[in-house]
Design a protein around this motif. Structure first.
Motif, short mmCIF file in Angstrom:
data_model
loop_
_atom_site.label_atom_id
_atom_site.label_comp_id
_atom_site.label_asym_id
_atom_site.label_seq_id
_atom_site.Cartn_x
_atom_site.Cartn_y
_atom_site.Cartn_z
N ALA A 232 10.36 -15.57 -7.97
CA ALA A 232 11.24 -14.75 -7.16
C ALA A 232 10.53 -14.35 -5.88
O ALA A 232 9.30 -14.41 -5.79
CB ALA A 232 11.67 -13.50 -7.92
N ALA A 233 11.32 -13.96 -4.89
CA ALA A 233 10.77 -13.54 -3.61
C ALA A 233 11.70 -12.52 -2.99
O ALA A 233 12.89 -12.43 -3.34
CB ALA A 233 10.58 -14.74 -2.67
N GLY A 234 11.16 -11.73 -2.07
CA GLY A 234 12.01 -10.74 -1.42
C GLY A 234 11.33 -10.10 -0.23
O GLY A 234 10.13 -10.26 0.00
N MET A 235 12.14 -9.35 0.55
CA MET A 235 11.66 -8.71 1.77
C MET A 235 12.47 -7.45 2.03
O MET A 235 13.68 -7.42 1.80
CB MET A 235 11.80 -9.67 2.95
N THR A 236 11.80 -6.42 2.49
CA THR A 236 12.47 -5.22 3.00
C THR A 236 12.07 -5.05 4.45
O THR A 236 10.88 -5.11 4.78
CB THR A 236 12.06 -3.96 2.22
N SER A 237 13.05 -4.84 5.33
CA SER A 237 12.75 -4.64 6.75
C SER A 237 13.17 -3.24 7.18
O SER A 237 14.03 -2.60 6.55
CB SER A 237 13.47 -5.67 7.62
N TYR A 238 12.56 -2.77 8.27
CA TYR A 238 12.88 -1.46 8.83
C TYR A 238 13.40 -1.64 10.24
O TYR A 238 12.81 -2.35 11.06
CB TYR A 238 11.63 -0.57 8.85
N ASN A 239 14.54 -0.99 10.51
CA ASN A 239 15.13 -1.04 11.84
C ASN A 239 15.78 0.32 12.12
O ASN A 239 16.79 0.66 11.50
CB ASN A 239 16.18 -2.15 11.94
N ALA B 125 16.84 -8.16 10.51
CA ALA B 125 15.91 -8.03 11.64
C ALA B 125 15.34 -6.63 11.71
O ALA B 125 16.04 -5.64 11.52
CB ALA B 125 16.62 -8.38 12.94
N GLY B 126 14.04 -6.54 11.96
CA GLY B 126 13.40 -5.23 12.06
C GLY B 126 12.02 -5.35 12.69
O GLY B 126 11.45 -6.44 12.79
N CYS B 127 11.48 -4.21 13.10
CA CYS B 127 10.15 -4.19 13.73
C CYS B 127 9.04 -4.11 12.69
O CYS B 127 7.85 -4.17 13.04
CB CYS B 127 10.04 -3.03 14.70
N ALA B 128 9.40 -3.96 11.41
CA ALA B 128 8.41 -3.90 10.33
C ALA B 128 9.05 -4.44 9.07
O ALA B 128 10.27 -4.37 8.90
CB ALA B 128 7.93 -2.47 10.12
N ALA B 129 8.22 -4.97 8.18
CA ALA B 129 8.74 -5.52 6.94
C ALA B 129 7.63 -5.63 5.90
O ALA B 129 6.45 -5.75 6.24
CB ALA B 129 9.37 -6.89 7.17
N ILE B 130 8.03 -5.58 4.64
CA ILE B 130 7.12 -5.86 3.52
C ILE B 130 7.77 -6.94 2.67
O ILE B 130 8.99 -7.10 2.67
CB ILE B 130 6.83 -4.60 2.68
N GLY C 195 10.09 4.62 8.88
CA GLY C 195 9.25 3.60 9.48
C GLY C 195 7.78 3.77 9.18
O GLY C 195 6.93 3.13 9.82
N GLU C 196 7.45 4.59 8.20
CA GLU C 196 6.06 4.75 7.78
C GLU C 196 5.70 3.67 6.77
O GLU C 196 6.52 3.31 5.92
CB GLU C 196 5.84 6.13 7.18
N MET C 197 4.49 3.17 6.86
CA MET C 197 4.05 2.09 5.97
C MET C 197 2.73 2.45 5.33
O MET C 197 1.88 3.13 5.94
CB MET C 197 3.92 0.77 6.75
N LEU C 198 2.53 2.00 4.09
CA LEU C 198 1.27 2.18 3.39
C LEU C 198 0.92 0.89 2.67
O LEU C 198 1.77 0.26 2.04
CB LEU C 198 1.39 3.32 2.38
N ILE C 199 -0.33 0.48 2.81
CA ILE C 199 -0.87 -0.70 2.11
C ILE C 199 -2.12 -0.24 1.40
O ILE C 199 -3.01 0.36 2.03
CB ILE C 199 -1.19 -1.85 3.10
N ALA C 200 -2.24 -0.47 0.11
CA ALA C 200 -3.35 0.09 -0.65
C ALA C 200 -3.93 -0.91 -1.64
O ALA C 200 -3.24 -1.81 -2.11
CB ALA C 200 -2.91 1.35 -1.38
N ARG C 201 -5.20 -0.69 -1.97
CA ARG C 201 -5.93 -1.53 -2.93
C ARG C 201 -6.61 -0.64 -3.96
O ARG C 201 -7.21 0.37 -3.61
CB ARG C 201 -6.96 -2.38 -2.19
N ASP C 202 -6.55 -1.03 -5.22
CA ASP C 202 -7.05 -0.17 -6.28
C ASP C 202 -8.54 0.11 -6.13
O ASP C 202 -9.26 -0.62 -5.45
CB ASP C 202 -6.75 -0.79 -7.66
#
Length: 532
Positions: free
Chosen positions: A51-58, A94-99, A204-211
């Protein structure tokens, strides 16, 4: 399908507010940066094909964050083979940010609801977020039971992902606006296991984290206003980032983007590093660099170790009829290096069906059927030869047994000497690889005291149908990767787990094995469990 596995991949991209337009930005402009996500996910498709997916922010869209996800490969989910349909999707999201996320799993395969990212709707923008995760919580059952104990909570799916989403949501309760990093800092105190995650809210806030142990890989890059992150560096390199700008996120650290500003913060203390060695051996794209260590170079180092072991052993005749044959594709670098060191040819005597997928993640009968069509022996290359068959690892041995039969019957091979660029797998993985019980593993019955002896390897060769079998010792892994054993998670080859939850589950696995219980270690969970 009751097996549990979830070696997945995550990605994120963000064009920070700026008068400067990044040259990496699509021609359509900043609002279409989300178009880069499918390209990134294609580069980490090796990490998940279910499976695959995407969330965008606009901010100019009614649906401030919007998610597209489905069952299938990246090409299927984003309709990349159909220009019109793909373009329509890219315009809609379409958006200026996506995960984004690519996923493996065994349960809920035909259920779109298991695809990620997961989106949590809320009337308050900072509580409306989307989230994707790569890893596994070894204390999942404890967290689930605690969550459901008060009867006020409900789980729509039995997944680690949903548990983490609920834990983060609970930290955001109340009238006070809780920063994403604070929510993670508090929730992570309850997590035991491996996780890399990407998260984005409707502000439009984003967080990327590693254990805190860095078990799962996570890379990032920032050039000018353009930021991107992914499970593997190859996704960033192919996006156009300069190699020197691509870095691995330190364990226990998170990247935050808030009010258009980029920052790296520690959210949890890192008592030690425990990078999954299997990433370099098997999972990662050979073009990737993880924690400043090249996957390709590591695999060539493994080949050098195999050659060194062969010279010291000296029992296999090496003459004009001797060749090295890699099991495609992850073993090729090691096989080529071994052949070079031994001064004998490396030949592609096995051709892989590129569309067969990885049998490592199939169940028993499916795995055997898939293995039978996965490789085609080339009789013109193999007939009458003595071959060193180089494999990256042997987990269950289904593929190897089928392969040896086909090499003799279809390839006309004279002798087959299996050389494994990994120590024997003797214990399950509870951090995100499809090995949940001891009974399903090939090696443990031959190693009752855990010692890799000549006699044990001879018995394994008979069981597989090979003329001989040799595994690399554990010390060779550290030398090849360039990290000490204390900095690697080697639980599956040592039985020593870096977390309390892993140790607890291993004891359950041992008890099940002794009692003859064929059920998986996670049997105490609902049978529907499926992780990322």
């Amino acid at each position: 399908m009751s097996e549990l596995f979830h070696e997945c991949g995550i990605a994120a991209v963000y064009h920070l507010p700026s008068d400067e337009i990044s040259p990496l930005c699509p021609d359509q402009g900043i609002d279409h940066v989300s178009r880069l996500l499918p390209r990134m996910l294609l580069d980490i498709q090796n990490r998940g094909q279910l499976a695959a997916g995407m969330t965008s922010y606009n901010p100019d869209r009614k649906q401030l964050i919007d998610t597209h996800r489905d069952i299938g490969t990246v090409r299927e989910v984003f309709r990349l083979s159909h220009r019109g349909k793909s373009e329509a999707l890219m315009r809609e999201y379409a958006g200026c940010a996506a995960i984004g996320h690519v996923r493996y799993a065994t349960c809920g395969q035909d259920d779109r609801s298991y695809a990620q990212p997961f989106e949590r709707h809320h009337l308050i923008k900072h509580k409306w977020f989307s989230f994707a995760f790569n890893g596994q919580l070894a204390n999942y059952d404890e967290l689930r039971d605690r969550l459901l104990a008060d009867n006020d909570h409900h789980l729509a799916r039995e997944t680690d992902t949903e548990i983490i989403m609920h834990e983060l949501s609970r930290e955001m309760n109340g009238e006070r606006k809780v920063p994403l990093i604070e929510a993670l800092r508090n929730a992570s105190k309850r997590f035991d296991g491996a996780y890399s995650l990407v998260m984005m809210n409707a502000e439009g806030e984003m967080l990327i984290a590693r254990d805190p142990l860095g078990i799962k890989p996570l890379c990032y890059a920032i050039e000018g206003p353009m930021f991107a992150a992914a499970s593997e560096s190859v996704a960033l390199l192919n996006l156009g980032f300069e190699p020197e700008s691509i870095k691995s996120l330190e364990p226990g650290h998170a990247i935050t983007i808030s009010k258009g500003k980029f920052a790296i913060q520690e959210f949890a203390k890192s008592p030690r590093k425990a990078h999954c060695f299997f990433e370099w051996i098997y999972f990662a794209n050979v073009a990737s660099t993880l924690d400043e260590r090249s996957v390709y170079v590591t695999r060539t180092n493994l080949g050098v170790e195999l050659a060194k072991m062969e010279r010291e052993d000296g029992r296999v005749t090496i003459d004009d009829d001797t060749i090295v044959v890699p099991v495609p594709d992850t073993s090729k670098a090691a096989a080529d290096a071994m052949a070079f060191e031994l001064k004998i040819p490396s030949r592609e005597g096995l051709i892989r069906n590129r569309y067969s997928g990885r049998t490592f993640i199939e169940t028993g009968n499916q795995r055997r059927r898939a293995a039978e069509v996965k490789y085609t022996p080339l009789r013109e290359v193999l007939e009458g030869k003595r071959i060193f068959l180089v494999e990256d690892s042997i987990v269950r041995s289904t593929t190897m047994r089928v392969l040896l039969d086909r090499l003799r019957d279809r390839g006309g091979v004279k002798e087959i000497h299996v050389r494994v660029a990994c120590p024997p797998i003797i214990a399950p993985c509870f951090y995100g690889i499809d090995m949940s019980t001891i009974g399903e593993l090939f090696a443990p019955p031959f190693l009752p005291d855990g010692q890799l002896t000549e006699e044990a390897q001879a018995e394994m060769a008979v069981a597989l149908g090979a003329d001989s079998v040799r595994f690399l010792p554990r010390a060779a892994i550290s030398r090849a990767v360039g990290l000490s054993g204390e900095q690697l998670c080697q639980a599956c080859i040592s039985g020593d787990y870096p977390t309390v939850g892993g140790e607890r589950l291993y004891q359950v696995a041992l008890d099940n094995c002794i009692s003859g219980n064929e059920g998986r270690t996670y049997e105490r969970r609902d049978p529907a469990i499926s992780t990322t």
